[in-house]
Each structure stands twice: as C-alpha cells, then as structure tokens.
Design a protein around this motif. Structure first.
Motif, mmCIF file in Angstrom:
data_model
loop_
_atom_site.group_PDB
_atom_site.id
_atom_site.type_symbol
_atom_site.label_atom_id
_atom_site.label_comp_id
_atom_site.label_asym_id
_atom_site.label_seq_id
_atom_site.Cartn_x
_atom_site.Cartn_y
_atom_site.Cartn_z
ATOM 1 N N ASN A 92 0.820 -1.211 0.000
ATOM 2 C CA ASN A 92 0.000 0.000 0.000
ATOM 3 C C ASN A 92 0.858 1.268 0.000
ATOM 4 O O ASN A 92 0.642 2.186 0.802
ATOM 5 N N THR A 156 4.841 6.927 5.799
ATOM 6 C CA THR A 156 4.522 5.724 6.572
ATOM 7 C C THR A 156 4.630 4.492 5.689
ATOM 8 O O THR A 156 4.596 4.586 4.454
ATOM 9 N N LEU A 157 4.742 3.365 6.343
ATOM 10 C CA LEU A 157 4.686 2.070 5.670
ATOM 11 C C LEU A 157 3.484 1.350 6.267
ATOM 12 O O LEU A 157 3.450 1.078 7.467
ATOM 13 N N ASP A 158 2.480 1.094 5.436
ATOM 14 C CA ASP A 158 1.218 0.515 5.892
ATOM 15 C C ASP A 158 1.176 -0.971 5.522
ATOM 16 O O ASP A 158 1.200 -1.316 4.344
ATOM 17 N N LEU A 159 1.111 -1.825 6.529
ATOM 18 C CA LEU A 159 1.112 -3.268 6.306
ATOM 19 C C LEU A 159 -0.276 -3.891 6.423
ATOM 20 O O LEU A 159 -0.419 -5.108 6.485
ATOM 21 N N THR A 160 -1.319 -3.061 6.427
ATOM 22 C CA THR A 160 -2.691 -3.550 6.567
ATOM 23 C C THR A 160 -3.018 -4.635 5.546
ATOM 24 O O THR A 160 -3.634 -5.655 5.886
ATOM 25 N N VAL A 187 4.528 -5.079 14.594
ATOM 26 C CA VAL A 187 3.325 -4.515 13.998
ATOM 27 C C VAL A 187 2.242 -5.584 13.991
ATOM 28 O O VAL A 187 2.510 -6.752 13.703
ATOM 29 N N ALA A 193 0.573 0.361 10.710
ATOM 30 C CA ALA A 193 1.383 1.361 10.013
ATOM 31 C C ALA A 193 2.516 1.838 10.914
ATOM 32 O O ALA A 193 2.381 1.898 12.127
ATOM 33 N N LYS A 195 6.031 4.769 10.905
ATOM 34 C CA LYS A 195 6.596 5.948 10.245
ATOM 35 C C LYS A 195 8.026 5.689 9.816
ATOM 36 O O LYS A 195 8.777 5.035 10.516
#
Length: 196
Positions: A92, A156-160, A187, A193, A195
């Motif tokens: 994402n 951010t890095l979103d791992l959802t 996480v 997410a 930063k």
C-alpha cells in the motif's frame, strides 16, 4: 540491491540484542526462529531506493508447509504467489511517492525447484511412546526493490494489506532504516502502520 539489505542486520544489531533480551525464544534461541503467526520485514529507504524483504513461515501465507500435491493446495500456492507479485498493492505504498518496482525475488520450497524444507528448521520429536515425528518448516521469502520518484512522500509504511491478505499472520517484526534513523517494532493488524 542487496547492498542495503545486507547492511541492515548489522545496523539493527543493537535493536536485535535488546529485543532478544526482552523475548525468550524457546524454539531455536535466535530471532529468526520459525514461529507460526509471526513474520519478519526488513525495510530500508536510502535516497530514492526502497528495499523491502518479507520473511514468513509458509503456514502464515498458504495455511500449510508441505509441497503442494493436491489441486486445491496448488491453487492456494499459486494465489499466494500472485499476491506477492503485486508489491505495490501489498505494501500500500502512497501513490504520490511514485514508486515503481525495479526488482523482485520470491523464494520458497513451495514454489518448486528447492528442497522441501530448510534442514535448519526441521525438528524430529518423539512422542511418549518413543515414535519419531518429523516436522518440516517451510519459509516464504519475498524481496523487493523500488525506485520512488518522490521519496519524501513515503511518510509511513502501511502493512494492513498483508494482514488482510494473510489473516494467519498475527504479528510482523519490522526492522526499518529510514531518514529519521533506525527502529525495530512489532506490527499487528490493529496497528499496521509505522513511520519512516
């Protein structure tokens, strides 16, 4: 591509030592032990280059660790591989960053061409009657290199999407190097997410 990720373990060593002191790993005595429900992600942003390396027990992603022989199992492996081949959607990444995939590499015994399991992760156990049981632990490793036109947009890095795509993944241990320094964090789906 590998230069930055190869340096990551050394840069993150102080965090790894601190993490090891906090958590007792009963299985193999190392941070890289095979633990169902837990994946690992190394992330490094250097200039316009973003490198991500996801390591996970196959159980987290496909639901089993044996080589697929049935049509249903082969379909599961193919679906997981297809999902992993879409890193822009999987991670994402924000569109304003203008990230494009420069390189990607997927490895697993389940993808064929490799031994069924890593010998370092095989366990032989005996039940109370002395019968031996052999347990294979297969991993899936995915490495990606992106070039981002506007890396400042990567806040951010979103791992959802990893948690929604692979619901058996309960936690991802992240080691990240970015413009604001290095960090190690666990996480979960509820807080997916972090930063840069």
């Amino acid at each position: 591509m590998r230069r930055l990720l190869l340096a990551l373990p050394f840069a993150m060593l102080p965090l790894a030592v601190a993490h090891a002191a906090d958590e007792h790993d009963h299985e193999h005595g190392s941070l890289s032990a095979h633990e169902h429900g837990v994946g690992r992600l190394n992330a490094a942003l250097d200039g316009k280059t973003l490198e991500l390396e996801l390591e996970s027990p196959a159980m987290n992603l496909v639901g089993f660790e044996h080589v697929a022989t049935s049509e249903a199992d082969k379909a599961k492996v193919a679906a997981v591989r297809a999902r992993l081949e879409q890193p822009l959607a999987l991670f994402n990444l924000p569109k304003p960053a203008g990230c494009v995939v420069e390189n990607q590499d997927l490895e697993s015994p389940l993808f064929g061409g490799q031994p069924e399991a890593d010998d370092d992760h095989n366990e032989d156990a005996k039940d109370k009657d002395g019968h031996e049981h052999h347990h294979d632990h297969s991993e899936i490793n995915a490495r990606y290199q992106f070039t981002c036109a506007t890396p400042d947009a990567l806040k951010t890095l979103d791992l959802t999407n990893i948690f929604t795509s692979f619901p058996a993944t309960q936690k991802i241990q992240v080691q990240l190097i970015g413009p604001s320094g290095q960090q190690g964090v666990d996480v979960t789906a509820k807080a997916a997410a972090l930063k840069f």
